[in-house]
Design a protein around this motif. Structure first.
Motif, PDB file in Angstrom:
ATOM      1  N   THR A 471       0.833  -1.209   0.000  1.00  0.00           N
ATOM      2  CA  THR A 471       0.000   0.000   0.000  1.00  0.00           C
ATOM      3  C   THR A 471       0.865   1.256   0.000  1.00  0.00           C
ATOM      4  N   SER A 475       0.695   3.645  -3.395  1.00  0.00           N
ATOM      5  CA  SER A 475       0.201   5.013  -3.212  1.00  0.00           C
ATOM      6  C   SER A 475       1.235   6.037  -3.666  1.00  0.00           C
ATOM      7  N   ALA A 502      -9.108  -2.770   2.060  1.00  0.00           N
ATOM      8  CA  ALA A 502      -9.776  -1.574   1.537  1.00  0.00           C
ATOM      9  C   ALA A 502      -8.792  -0.436   1.311  1.00  0.00           C
ATOM     10  N   ARG A 506      -7.995   1.314  -2.170  1.00  0.00           N
ATOM     11  CA  ARG A 506      -8.252   2.748  -2.242  1.00  0.00           C
ATOM     12  C   ARG A 506      -7.061   3.472  -2.874  1.00  0.00           C
ATOM     13  N   SER A 509      -7.249   2.524  -6.632  1.00  0.00           N
ATOM     14  CA  SER A 509      -8.387   3.119  -7.342  1.00  0.00           C
ATOM     15  C   SER A 509      -8.256   4.632  -7.440  1.00  0.00           C
ATOM     16  N   MET A 510      -7.741   5.252  -6.374  1.00  0.00           N
ATOM     17  CA  MET A 510      -7.546   6.703  -6.421  1.00  0.00           C
ATOM     18  C   MET A 510      -6.542   7.069  -7.509  1.00  0.00           C
ATOM     19  N   ARG A 537     -17.073  -0.659   0.408  1.00  0.00           N
ATOM     20  CA  ARG A 537     -17.072   0.796   0.250  1.00  0.00           C
ATOM     21  C   ARG A 537     -16.189   1.262  -0.915  1.00  0.00           C
ATOM     22  N   ALA A 538     -15.759   0.333  -1.763  1.00  0.00           N
ATOM     23  CA  ALA A 538     -14.818   0.695  -2.837  1.00  0.00           C
ATOM     24  C   ALA A 538     -15.412   1.729  -3.795  1.00  0.00           C
ATOM     25  N   ASP A 541     -15.672   5.170  -2.294  1.00  0.00           N
ATOM     26  CA  ASP A 541     -14.379   5.866  -2.282  1.00  0.00           C
ATOM     27  C   ASP A 541     -14.030   6.417  -3.660  1.00  0.00           C
ATOM     28  N   MET A 542     -14.304   5.618  -4.698  1.00  0.00           N
ATOM     29  CA  MET A 542     -13.979   6.054  -6.062  1.00  0.00           C
ATOM     30  C   MET A 542     -14.820   7.270  -6.464  1.00  0.00           C
TER      31      MET A 542
END
Length: 620
Positions: A471, A475, A502, A506, A509-510, A537-538, A541-542
């Motif tokens: 992650t 990121s 998640a 996130r 996907s971000m 919650r994906a 968030d997107m």
């Protein structure tokens, strides 16, 4: 002159008179006396007196190579034979199993001697667990008469050793000999069944005790079943048994509550753990019997929940009742205050700990150092680190990971790297937390390539790469516009069997959404479903990321895709989009969407009824 053998004289001169027989018998030693462990002085004293032979025999049981010959000489000199009762009593006075086994074997060499059941039963508790099955098998082959006291003692031994089949044999033998099964016997059976994880069988035994005429189950019976339920994870059944005890007028004791509290604590159910403590506190018969471990579980449980003030209140009650708190209790309160950011209170507890005479260990100081680093007081944390090293307090990986993380967050990455290298030199191999902390610090300082090199070094040294490791790098790579490298790292994570969470998705996907690859992000999410990974919650968030970046059109297109695929109900997607627009400062569009039928209304095109698309929000 040569002596003529006695046997030859008897053949040559047969003895015919009583006087002749008496004259020859005087040449033979008198019969041995069979000695018992207690003297029969019932007409003189009321309490039994220990036989004077017992201390002398015990002094010969020294485990020496000549022990058996010394016993032979002693018994021959004094013309005694040890009775089975004497042997049994002597065995119960021994502690060394090898000496006991040798004495047990020697006793069988005595003239006209046979072990009783008591002898076997007295030997069994002294034997190591590995030798018990063979010893019990020998006992069963001996087919000795069963007495009630011996049966009770044997049942306890067999239950404690978990020899369930032998225990059932004993109960069948007792029934065959018309010996009643006592409450102790049945409790031993319950304990053996529970230790063997046969909780359903234990449940049936308890039920038969409840429905039978006698004996009825007592608190020990119920406690054993509660222990069994907790052992196999059936905590709800354990609670039901607690309530059943109350209904049957069998008051639960501190053991009942402690068993349940420990099970709840182990399962992370701190609320139930604390509730049980309060039940004990409100019970007049138990309030004075609350063990120190109950206080410890309650305090640690409250501190884990972040309720440190309540935990400290229980601590004060514990001190008032004279219970001594151990290191774990003080450490839990320090850690609780540290995690809540109240370092002044944490350090105050540390000082009280020292005043109370409890020496802090590496876990305690680790909690202090971790809290100081999270509060940005890195220099003060380094002071405690140096104090521990200088005073012989073990410095573990938790210290290093906290300091490396703290130094990285305040931009002192070079010092963090130096500390990281120092770990290996001090014989403390870096774990994944240390690697992740240094990688995070390097990424925050813009040194992504160095973080990637550290990632490869982590792999070479066999350190576990966690989802948090990936992650951090994914990121940061997206922030550096190195999208393809980030995607390759994602694929590597999946290939290595690391399950994304998640936060990891996130980050992916971000990055994809902000680079205009929304469809790719949706495809990745679809690929996770067959793997059993459902990130609820994906999509929220997107949508939130796109709205925040001002890409409302793409957010609306994504919202339509979610509804068309049947991922979510339209009303929920509409609410998510309204909230995302509002948080992004686009209140006009949020109000427009709220007062329209977009997403939930329908337009009729001739005979076809179609849902109003979210994209109409920006197309109009």
């Amino acid at each position: 002159m040569r002596r003529v053998p006695l046997a030859l004289l008897k053949r040559v001169y047969p003895l015919r008179s009583q006087n002749a027989r008496r004259s020859f018998s005087t040449l033979l030693p008198p019969p041995r006396e069979v000695v018992e462990p207690f003297c029969n002085l019932s007409d003189v004293v009321s309490s039994p007196q220990t036989s004077p032979w017992l201390p002398q025999i015990l002094s010969l049981l020294d485990g020496s190579p000549s022990m058996e010959s010394n016993l032979d000489s002693f018994c021959r000199q004094y013309l005694i034979t040890l009775s089975p009762s004497f042997v049994s009593h002597t065995l119960r006075s021994l502690s060394d199993h090898l000496t006991a086994m040798r004495f047990f074997s020697w006793a069988t060499t005595q003239p006209k001697y046979t072990h009783s059941l008591d002898c076997h039963v007295s030997l069994l508790p002294l034997l190591p667990l590995s030798s018990l099955p063979a010893a019990v098998a020998a006992l069963r082959r001996a087919n000795l008469p069963i007495t009630l006291p011996a049966a009770h003692s044997l049942a306890k031994t067999l239950a404690a050793a978990g020899l369930l089949h032998d225990l059932l044999w004993l109960f069948r033998a007792m029934t065959a000999n018309n010996l009643p099964l006592s409450l102790i016997n049945l409790n031993s059976l319950l304990n053996a069944l529970v230790n063997a994880s046969l909780v359903d069988s234990a449940e049936r035994v308890l039920k038969s005790m409840q429905e039978g005429s006698s004996p009825k189950p007592d608190v020990v019976s119920y406690n054993t079943l509660v222990k069994g339920y907790c052992k196999v994870g059936r905590t709800r059944d354990a609670f039901a048994t607690l309530r059943e005890m109350e209904a049957e007028n069998v008051p639960p004791d501190e053991v009942t509550y402690m068993t349940l509290m420990q099970a709840c604590y182990n399962e992370g159910d701190m609320d139930s753990c604390v509730r049980l403590y309060h039940e004990m506190e409100e019970d007049e018969t138990l309030v004075t019997k609350i063990p120190s471990h109950a206080y410890s579980l309650t305090i640690c449980g409250l501190c884990k929940q972040g309720k440190v003030v309540e935990g400290c209140s229980v601590f004060e009650s514990m001190v008032k009742k004279g219970c001594v708190a151990h290191k774990a209790v003080y450490t839990a309160m320090i850690d609780g205050y540290a995690k809540s950011g109240n370092m002044d209170a944490a350090l105050s507890v540390l000082e009280r700990m020292k005043v109370d005479g409890v020496e802090p260990d590496e876990v305690t100081y680790g909690a202090v150092v971790g809290g100081l680093c999270k509060s940005g007081k890195v220099e003060e944390a380094m002071g405690y680190f140096r104090f521990c090293k200088g005073n012989g307090v073990g410095v573990n990986a938790v210290f290093y990971s906290s300091l490396i993380d703290g130094l990285g967050k305040v931009g002192r990455v070079d010092e963090a790297e130096k500390l990281f290298e120092e770990m290996a030199e001090e014989g403390c191999p870096p774990d994944s937390y240390c690697y992740n902390a240094l990688m995070d610090g390097l990424c925050k300082s813009g040194r992504v390539d160095e973080a990637l090199m550290l990632f490869r070094r982590m792999e070479q040294e066999g350190c576990e790469q966690t989802v948090y490791t990936f992650t951090i790098l994914i990121s940061e790579l997206f922030k550096e516009r190195r999208n393809e490298e980030a995607l390759k790292l994602w694929e590597e994570m999946i290939d290595k069997g690391v399950t994304p969470n998640a936060a990891c998705f996130r980050a992916l996907s971000m990055g994809l959404c902000l680079s205009g690859k929304v469809a790719r992000a949706c495809r990745v999410l679809d690929e996770l479903a067959p793997m059993g990974i459902v990130l609820e919650r994906a999509y929220e968030d997107m949508i939130g990321v796109l709205c925040k970046a001002g890409r409302v059109k793409e957010a609306c297109k994504l919202a339509d895709g979610i509804v068309d695929r049947g991922r979510e109900i339209p009303g929920k997607v509409r609410t998510v989009l309204i909230n995302a627009l509002r948080k992004a400062g686009n209140a006009d569009l949020a109000i427009k969407l709220m007062h329209s039928k977009i997403g939930i209304g329908y337009d009729r095109m001739r005979s076809v009824k179609k849902r109003v698309k979210f994209q109409t929000l920006v197309n109009n």
